[in-house]
Design a protein around this motif. Structure first.
Motif, PDB file in Angstrom:
ATOM      1  N   ARG A 137       0.587  -1.012   0.071  1.00  0.00           N
ATOM      2  CA  ARG A 137       0.486   0.623   0.289  1.00  0.00           C
ATOM      3  C   ARG A 137       0.707   1.308   0.245  1.00  0.00           C
ATOM      4  NH1 ARG A 137      -3.219  -3.006   3.135  1.00  0.00           N
ATOM      5  NH2 ARG A 137      -2.140  -2.034   4.912  1.00  0.00           N
ATOM      6  N   GLU A 138       1.971   1.221   0.695  1.00  0.00           N
ATOM      7  CA  GLU A 138       2.711   1.966   1.200  1.00  0.00           C
ATOM      8  C   GLU A 138       3.772   3.022  -0.546  1.00  0.00           C
ATOM      9  OE1 GLU A 138       5.877   1.577   3.357  1.00  0.00           O
ATOM     10  OE2 GLU A 138       4.730   1.156   5.463  1.00  0.00           O
ATOM     11  N   SER A 139       3.826   1.713  -1.115  1.00  0.00           N
ATOM     12  CA  SER A 139       4.229   1.875  -2.531  1.00  0.00           C
ATOM     13  C   SER A 139       3.534   2.844  -3.294  1.00  0.00           C
ATOM     14  CB  SER A 139       4.439   0.979  -3.690  1.00  0.00           C
ATOM     15  OG  SER A 139       2.929   0.106  -4.326  1.00  0.00           O
ATOM     16  N   MET A 140       1.916   2.938  -3.578  1.00  0.00           N
ATOM     17  CA  MET A 140       1.124   3.831  -4.166  1.00  0.00           C
ATOM     18  C   MET A 140       1.070   3.269  -5.820  1.00  0.00           C
ATOM     19  SD  MET A 140       0.093   5.757  -1.417  1.00  0.00           S
ATOM     20  CE  MET A 140      -1.663   7.164  -3.040  1.00  0.00           C
ATOM     21  N   LEU A 141       0.992   1.959  -5.613  1.00  0.00           N
ATOM     22  CA  LEU A 141       0.872   1.397  -7.224  1.00  0.00           C
ATOM     23  C   LEU A 141       0.039   0.245  -7.125  1.00  0.00           C
ATOM     24  CD1 LEU A 141       5.075   0.832  -7.583  1.00  0.00           C
ATOM     25  CD2 LEU A 141       3.884   1.761  -9.171  1.00  0.00           C
ATOM     26  N   THR A 142      -0.674   0.578  -8.272  1.00  0.00           N
ATOM     27  CA  THR A 142      -1.314  -0.775  -8.495  1.00  0.00           C
ATOM     28  C   THR A 142      -1.011  -1.953  -9.161  1.00  0.00           C
ATOM     29  OG1 THR A 142      -2.170  -0.384 -10.719  1.00  0.00           O
ATOM     30  CG2 THR A 142      -3.507   0.930  -8.740  1.00  0.00           C
ATOM     31  N   TRP A 143      -1.622  -3.593  -9.428  1.00  0.00           N
ATOM     32  CA  TRP A 143      -1.004  -4.367 -10.301  1.00  0.00           C
ATOM     33  C   TRP A 143      -0.940  -4.445 -11.426  1.00  0.00           C
ATOM     34  CZ3 TRP A 143       2.018  -7.450  -7.169  1.00  0.00           C
ATOM     35  CH2 TRP A 143       1.789  -7.903  -5.979  1.00  0.00           C
ATOM     36  N   GLU A 144      -2.034  -3.452 -11.401  1.00  0.00           N
ATOM     37  CA  GLU A 144      -2.331  -3.160 -12.846  1.00  0.00           C
ATOM     38  C   GLU A 144      -0.952  -2.532 -13.772  1.00  0.00           C
ATOM     39  OE1 GLU A 144      -5.886  -4.609 -11.702  1.00  0.00           O
ATOM     40  OE2 GLU A 144      -4.597  -2.299 -11.201  1.00  0.00           O
ATOM     41  N   GLU A 145      -1.167  -1.536 -13.494  1.00  0.00           N
ATOM     42  CA  GLU A 145       0.593  -0.348 -13.458  1.00  0.00           C
ATOM     43  C   GLU A 145       1.847  -1.058 -13.488  1.00  0.00           C
ATOM     44  OE1 GLU A 145      -0.838   3.481 -11.822  1.00  0.00           O
ATOM     45  OE2 GLU A 145      -0.268   2.602 -10.636  1.00  0.00           O
ATOM     46  N   LEU A 146       2.008  -1.927 -12.368  1.00  0.00           N
ATOM     47  CA  LEU A 146       3.116  -3.629 -12.161  1.00  0.00           C
ATOM     48  C   LEU A 146       3.234  -3.921 -13.468  1.00  0.00           C
ATOM     49  CD1 LEU A 146       3.484  -3.511  -8.235  1.00  0.00           C
ATOM     50  CD2 LEU A 146       4.977  -2.185  -9.575  1.00  0.00           C
ATOM     51  N   GLU A 147       2.061  -4.849 -13.682  1.00  0.00           N
ATOM     52  CA  GLU A 147       2.105  -5.659 -15.330  1.00  0.00           C
ATOM     53  C   GLU A 147       2.486  -4.584 -16.051  1.00  0.00           C
ATOM     54  OE1 GLU A 147       1.840  -8.998 -17.675  1.00  0.00           O
ATOM     55  OE2 GLU A 147       1.368  -8.740 -15.572  1.00  0.00           O
ATOM     56  N   GLN A 148       1.873  -3.877 -16.686  1.00  0.00           N
ATOM     57  CA  GLN A 148       2.340  -2.980 -17.428  1.00  0.00           C
ATOM     58  C   GLN A 148       4.371  -1.928 -17.704  1.00  0.00           C
ATOM     59  OE1 GLN A 148       0.214   0.563 -17.124  1.00  0.00           O
ATOM     60  NE2 GLN A 148      -1.567   0.353 -18.346  1.00  0.00           N
ATOM     61  N   ILE A 149       4.552  -2.514 -16.918  1.00  0.00           N
ATOM     62  CA  ILE A 149       5.830  -1.760 -16.330  1.00  0.00           C
ATOM     63  C   ILE A 149       6.901  -3.652 -16.487  1.00  0.00           C
ATOM     64  CG2 ILE A 149       8.259  -1.771 -15.048  1.00  0.00           C
ATOM     65  CD1 ILE A 149       5.899   0.334 -13.739  1.00  0.00           C
ATOM     66  N   ALA A 150       6.211  -4.756 -16.012  1.00  0.00           N
ATOM     67  CA  ALA A 150       7.038  -6.029 -16.644  1.00  0.00           C
ATOM     68  C   ALA A 150       7.031  -5.931 -18.612  1.00  0.00           C
ATOM     69  CB  ALA A 150       5.893  -6.660 -15.819  1.00  0.00           C
ATOM     70  N   ALA A 151       5.190  -6.140 -18.405  1.00  0.00           N
ATOM     71  CA  ALA A 151       5.279  -6.035 -19.957  1.00  0.00           C
ATOM     72  C   ALA A 151       6.153  -5.455 -20.939  1.00  0.00           C
ATOM     73  CB  ALA A 151       3.777  -5.965 -20.786  1.00  0.00           C
TER      74      ALA A 151
END
Length: 293
Positions: free
Chosen positions: A23-37
């Motif tokens: 939660r502290e990262s303020m990131l969503t899994w969707e955003e992280l998936e976009q970076i990973a892709a």
């Protein structure tokens, strides 16, 4: 990679990321998936880029060997989750559009040295080739008690890490952040052992930690001994090249040079001193022999 709840849960478990830390990262899994892709899509290009820089560095005579890699995608995502709170405090936010600018170790090159003093040659080579694309000033991690004379006047020294390594960060023409680490074979071996022993188990056992620290100091001693022996052999070879083969030859050379001295008193004083030194050396040898009886 991180699309299902199970994949997300397994990822957090694997990298010890609590729900609060996420939660502290303020990131969503969707955003992280976009970076990973995005990173996965560019990996082959990054691999070719870092290889070009590794090929240039391999030509430096001080380099014993080197390896290079592109960052593992999972490790990148874990780092972004861990680091984003720091960027938020500075008014930034890691995203697909800017992560390549802020993460400076998307690729890495590890240079290994045979002797610690070889670093000077490698440092000069790196600065000559890449000083204009350095992302920050280079620095060396050392252990408490280590000699830092090798780095004085050249780079900064830091002592907050449990390993020894010199770090350079450059940006390629394509904007890829490449971290270059330079260390000896001894330091590399210990770093791998330390990482295997310490980090997966988050060691808090005081006795084990002390043993690990002792092994770390022994690694430093190994480097120092290697440097000393290498220096000794070089000096011995230089003596041979200069025509010095034994003590008697040195003695004869000095006596011949003394004969050229015009001042008889000075000549006699030097000669007497040499003979006194010879007498003392013989007496010392005799004393050592008597001790063995």
């Amino acid at each position: 990679m991180l699309r299902t709840v199970k994949e997300q849960t397994d990822f957090c478990t694997k990298y010890n990321i609590s729900s609060g830390k996420f939660r502290e990262s303020m990131l969503t899994w969707e955003e992280l998936e976009q970076i990973a892709a995005d990173f996965e899509f560019k990996k082959d290009e990054h691999q070719n880029t870092v290889k070009q820089y590794a090929d240039v560095l391999q030509k430096c005579c001080g380099v014993h060997s080197l390896s290079y890699r592109v960052k593992d995608t999972e490790h990148l995502i874990e780092k972004i989750i861990r680091k984003n709170p720091e960027y938020l405090k500075k008014g930034n936010f890691l995203s697909k559009e800017n992560y390549e600018h802020f993460i400076t170790d998307l690729a890495g090159i590890r240079i290994l040295l045979l002797f610690k003093e070889d670093w000077s040659e490698v440092h000069d080579y790196i600065m000559e080739k890449y000083n204009h694309i350095l992302a920050e000033k280079p620095f060396a991690y050392v252990r408490e008690g280590d000699s830092t004379s090798l780095y004085e006047g050249k780079i900064a020294v830091r002592k907050e890490k449990p390993y020894r390594s010199v770090h350079y960060t450059i940006y390629s023409e394509q904007g890829l952040g490449i971290e270059i680490q330079v260390r000896t074979l001894f330091e590399e071996a210990w770093s791998e052992i330390d990482h295997k022993l310490r980090y997966p188990y988050n060691l808090t056992n005081e006795m084990l930690s002390k043993y690990i620290n002792i092994m770390n100091r022994l690694t430093g001693m190994g480097d120092e001994m290697g440097t000393f022996i290498h220096s000794y052999i070089q000096n011995f070879q230089e003596s041979l090249n200069s025509g010095v083969t034994n003590d008697n030859e040195v003695y004869q050379f000095i006596m011949q040079e003394i004969e050229k001295c015009d001042n008889k008193e000075v000549r006699q004083a030097i000669t007497d001193k040499i003979r006194q030194a010879d007498h003392y050396r013989e007496m010392k040898k005799m004393s050592e022999l008597l001790k063995m009886l």
